[in-house]
Design a protein around this motif. Structure first.
Motif: not given
Length: 184
Positions: A30-34
Motif C-alpha cells: 500500500c502506498d501512503s502519504i503522511i
C-alpha cells in the motif's frame, strides 16, 4: 497482465508513529502519504515535576499512550519502574524504550481501571498517571475517589494542525486517497 494500482493511504497520526505505520503499509503493498494532524511537543518542565515526586514509594506508573511512554523515556533514565500500560501497543513501545517492568491492561481506560483495582492496593503506594494535555478519561479523579494516592503529570502537549498540506488536499479532492488513517 496489467499492474494493479496500489491503494493510497493517508496517514494523519503524529510522528514517529506515522513513519512506522507507513513502513508497515509499504510491506503490505500500500502506498501512503503522511500529513500529521497532531504534533507532540514535550513539556520541558515535566522533568522537574517528575524528579520531585518519583521515589521508591511509587507503586506504579499508569500510561495510556505511546506518546506518554516516549516523553517519559526522555525525562528519566530509570527503566525498572513498574508501568501499567493501557494496552499491548503502549506496552510494546515501553519495551522498545527499554522499560523492563511493564504490564498491559489489554484494552482501554476501563480495562486499565479494572486492572489497577484488581492488582494494586491503595495502601501499597502512590500511583503516577502520565499523559498529554488532552485526556478522555480523568484517571486521577477516578482513582482518588477509589482511595488511591495518585498524581497526574502532563508530559507532553498535542497540538492540532491548522491546515492540511496542499498536495494532500488535492489528492483528497481528486479522490486519489483510498484509505484515511487517523488516530493519535
Amino acid at each position: 497482465m496489467k499492474n494493479a494500482k496500489k491503494p493510497l493511504a493517508l496517514i494523519l497520526r503524529p510522528e514517529p508513529d506515522a513513519e512506522i505505520l507507513q513502513n508497515k503499509l509499504e510491506k503490505l503493498g500500500c502506498d501512503s502519504i503522511i500529513n500529521n494532524m497532531l504534533t507532540i511537543i514535550p513539556d520541558i518542565e515535566a522533568a522537574v515535576k517528575w524528579n520531585n515526586i518519583y521515589n521508591d514509594k511509587i507503586q506504579a506508573v499508569l500510561v495510556t499512550s505511546g506518546n506518554a511512554i516516549r516523553a517519559l523515556a526522555n525525562i528519566t533514565d530509570i527503566r525498572d519502574m513498574k508501568i501499567i500500560a493501557v494496552g499491548d501497543n503502549s506496552m510494546y513501545i515501553a519495551k522498545e524504550y527499554n522499560f523492563t517492568n511493564v504490564e498491559s491492561a489489554k484494552g482501554d481506560t476501563e480495562s486499565l481501571k479494572k486492572y489497577v483495582e484488581t492488582n494494586l492496593k491503595p495502601k501499597d503506594g502512590k500511583l503516577i498517571y502520565i499523559c498529554g494535555n488532552h485526556i478522555t478519561d480523568d484517571l486521577e479523579k477516578y482513582f482518588t475517589k477509589a482511595n488511591y494516592d495518585i498524581e497526574q503529570i502532563i508530559l507532553y502537549e498535542a497540538i492540532a494542525a491548522k491546515k492540511i498540506n496542499a498536495v494532500v488536499k488535492s489528492k483528497i479532492i481528486n479522490k486519489q486517497v483510498d484509505i484515511i488513517l487517523f488516530y493519535s
